[in-house]
Design an enzyme around this catalytic site. Sequence first.
Site, PDB file in Angstrom:
ATOM      1  N   GLY A  17     -15.537 -35.347 -28.912  1.00 28.47           N
ATOM      2  CA  GLY A  17     -16.602 -34.984 -27.971  1.00 28.47           C
ATOM      3  C   GLY A  17     -17.350 -36.148 -27.353  1.00 28.47           C
ATOM      4  O   GLY A  17     -18.531 -36.011 -26.999  1.00 28.47           O
ATOM      5  N   ARG A  69      -2.978 -15.202 -28.320  1.00 30.21           N
ATOM      6  CA  ARG A  69      -3.747 -16.016 -27.358  1.00 30.21           C
ATOM      7  C   ARG A  69      -4.614 -15.141 -26.455  1.00 30.21           C
ATOM      8  O   ARG A  69      -5.758 -15.464 -26.158  1.00 30.21           O
ATOM      9  CB  ARG A  69      -2.772 -16.841 -26.498  1.00 30.21           C
ATOM     10  CG  ARG A  69      -3.487 -17.740 -25.497  1.00 30.21           C
ATOM     11  CD  ARG A  69      -2.531 -18.538 -24.646  1.00 30.21           C
ATOM     12  NE  ARG A  69      -1.605 -19.335 -25.421  1.00 30.21           N
ATOM     13  CZ  ARG A  69      -1.921 -20.468 -26.035  1.00 30.21           C
ATOM     14  NH1 ARG A  69      -3.156 -20.924 -25.986  1.00 30.21           N
ATOM     15  NH2 ARG A  69      -1.027 -21.135 -26.724  1.00 30.21           N
ATOM     16  N   ARG A  95      -6.721 -26.428 -26.347  1.00 29.63           N
ATOM     17  CA  ARG A  95      -5.985 -25.167 -26.312  1.00 29.63           C
ATOM     18  C   ARG A  95      -5.634 -24.846 -24.870  1.00 29.63           C
ATOM     19  O   ARG A  95      -6.422 -25.112 -23.960  1.00 29.63           O
ATOM     20  CB  ARG A  95      -6.858 -24.005 -26.810  1.00 29.63           C
ATOM     21  CG  ARG A  95      -6.933 -23.828 -28.291  1.00 29.63           C
ATOM     22  CD  ARG A  95      -7.787 -22.613 -28.606  1.00 29.63           C
ATOM     23  NE  ARG A  95      -7.148 -21.361 -28.199  1.00 29.63           N
ATOM     24  CZ  ARG A  95      -6.257 -20.714 -28.932  1.00 29.63           C
ATOM     25  NH1 ARG A  95      -5.881 -21.177 -30.097  1.00 29.63           N
ATOM     26  NH2 ARG A  95      -5.725 -19.575 -28.495  1.00 29.63           N
ATOM     27  N   ILE A  96      -4.471 -24.240 -24.703  1.00 31.91           N
ATOM     28  CA  ILE A  96      -4.108 -23.778 -23.363  1.00 31.91           C
ATOM     29  C   ILE A  96      -4.792 -22.436 -23.130  1.00 31.91           C
ATOM     30  O   ILE A  96      -4.770 -21.557 -24.000  1.00 31.91           O
ATOM     31  CB  ILE A  96      -2.571 -23.650 -23.249  1.00 31.91           C
ATOM     32  CG1 ILE A  96      -1.949 -25.044 -23.321  1.00 31.91           C
ATOM     33  CG2 ILE A  96      -2.183 -22.938 -21.959  1.00 31.91           C
ATOM     34  CD1 ILE A  96      -0.444 -25.063 -23.396  1.00 31.91           C
ATOM     35  N   ASN A 111     -11.062 -29.540 -15.584  1.00 34.12           N
ATOM     36  CA  ASN A 111     -10.517 -30.171 -16.794  1.00 34.12           C
ATOM     37  C   ASN A 111     -10.390 -31.663 -16.559  1.00 34.12           C
ATOM     38  O   ASN A 111     -10.166 -32.106 -15.430  1.00 34.12           O
ATOM     39  CB  ASN A 111      -9.119 -29.590 -17.064  1.00 34.12           C
ATOM     40  CG  ASN A 111      -8.442 -30.212 -18.276  1.00 34.12           C
ATOM     41  OD1 ASN A 111      -9.047 -30.325 -19.348  1.00 34.12           O
ATOM     42  ND2 ASN A 111      -7.189 -30.616 -18.114  1.00 34.12           N
ATOM     43  N   HIS A 113      -8.088 -34.934 -17.707  1.00 36.70           N
ATOM     44  CA  HIS A 113      -6.797 -35.217 -18.334  1.00 36.70           C
ATOM     45  C   HIS A 113      -6.544 -36.721 -18.306  1.00 36.70           C
ATOM     46  O   HIS A 113      -6.725 -37.362 -17.265  1.00 36.70           O
ATOM     47  CB  HIS A 113      -5.678 -34.472 -17.602  1.00 36.70           C
ATOM     48  CG  HIS A 113      -4.343 -34.658 -18.258  1.00 36.70           C
ATOM     49  ND1 HIS A 113      -3.989 -34.008 -19.422  1.00 36.70           N
ATOM     50  CD2 HIS A 113      -3.307 -35.454 -17.945  1.00 36.70           C
ATOM     51  CE1 HIS A 113      -2.784 -34.392 -19.789  1.00 36.70           C
ATOM     52  NE2 HIS A 113      -2.337 -35.268 -18.909  1.00 36.70           N
ATOM     53  N   THR A 145      -5.694 -24.244 -13.034  1.00 39.02           N
ATOM     54  CA  THR A 145      -4.916 -23.079 -12.608  1.00 39.02           C
ATOM     55  C   THR A 145      -4.031 -22.670 -13.780  1.00 39.02           C
ATOM     56  O   THR A 145      -4.062 -23.305 -14.837  1.00 39.02           O
ATOM     57  CB  THR A 145      -4.033 -23.428 -11.384  1.00 39.02           C
ATOM     58  OG1 THR A 145      -3.178 -24.515 -11.751  1.00 39.02           O
ATOM     59  CG2 THR A 145      -4.874 -23.820 -10.182  1.00 39.02           C
TER      60      THR A 145
HETATM   61  C1  GAR Z   1     -10.095 -37.234 -23.505  1.00 38.19           C
HETATM   62  O1  GAR Z   1      -9.442 -38.459 -23.312  1.00 38.19           O
HETATM   63  C2  GAR Z   1      -9.515 -36.175 -22.599  1.00 38.19           C
HETATM   64  O2  GAR Z   1      -9.063 -36.672 -21.369  1.00 38.19           O
HETATM   65  C3  GAR Z   1      -8.370 -35.663 -23.425  1.00 38.19           C
HETATM   66  O3  GAR Z   1      -8.845 -35.636 -24.730  1.00 38.19           O
HETATM   67  C4  GAR Z   1      -9.783 -36.682 -24.902  1.00 38.19           C
HETATM   68  C5  GAR Z   1     -11.000 -36.098 -25.574  1.00 38.19           C
HETATM   69  O4  GAR Z   1     -11.850 -37.129 -26.006  1.00 38.19           O
HETATM   70  N1  GAR Z   1      -7.951 -34.383 -22.962  1.00 38.19           N
HETATM   71  C6  GAR Z   1      -6.693 -33.967 -23.007  1.00 38.19           C
HETATM   72  O5  GAR Z   1      -5.781 -34.631 -23.450  1.00 38.19           O
HETATM   73  C7  GAR Z   1      -6.464 -32.589 -22.439  1.00 38.19           C
HETATM   74  N2  GAR Z   1      -5.109 -32.411 -22.091  1.00 38.19           N
HETATM   75  P1  GAR Z   1     -13.350 -36.799 -26.391  1.00 38.19           P
HETATM   76  O6  GAR Z   1     -13.307 -35.587 -27.328  1.00 38.19           O
HETATM   77  O7  GAR Z   1     -13.840 -38.024 -27.099  1.00 38.19           O
HETATM   78  O8  GAR Z   1     -14.087 -36.497 -25.138  1.00 38.19           O
END
Ligand code: GAR
Length: 218
Positions: A17, A69, A95-96, A111, A113, A145
Amino acid sequence: MTAGVPFDVVILSSGEGTNLQNLIDHAARSHDRIRIAAVFSDHRSRSLERARDAGIAAHHLSAKGFADREAYDAALGDAIEALEPDLIVLSGFMRILGKAFVARFGDRIINIHPSLLPKFKGLHTHRRVLDAGDAFHGATVHFVTEALDAGPGIIQCRIPVLAGDDEASLAARIHEVEYMIFPRAVEWCAGGLVQFTGDEAVFDGMPMIGPVQVKHES
Ligand code: GAR
């Protein structure tokens, strides 16, 4: 966003987080322009502690106990809908979310990524960038999406892959980039500068042909 009325955001976050913390700090500096109405996590994560520490409602919704799901997504969707958020932010939510959830909130989910989408959708992006020998890596904020990591981009930041980089060093630098672009994307949504029609992203009334692209020389 209506003048004087906070833009309500619900954040979904599964793990450490740190992006959530950055968004919490940003909202705190926004003088109630942005309000984080609640944080949901599918795990008993550090994210929930960060939310609680900031006085934000924090909900643990484990997938255990749900038949599938669709059932989980429906329960999560009901809890979120009750809060009537303006935006749902996936901040390291691992989660998806299924078709029905996306259809329910489809024009207001974003989101982050850790890759230069459309490259490296899915997991382990830092390792895959290194394995591919790419000269650049980055992070992307996009509308969500049904298709995984494939919705229209809002903002994307590129960094060089440096000699000697490993997964950990890339992950750390990508996080720095994420802390820069994620609050901006939320602000753009809050101000109506960027919108999602369901088909495409629109920037200041004009259809986007891709995310706003910025670079970070780290
Ligand atoms: C982040 O780097 C985010 O981009 C990635 O998880 C990390 C969470 O870090 N998200 C994904 O890979 C989603 N596909 P955080 O919990 O320290 O913010």
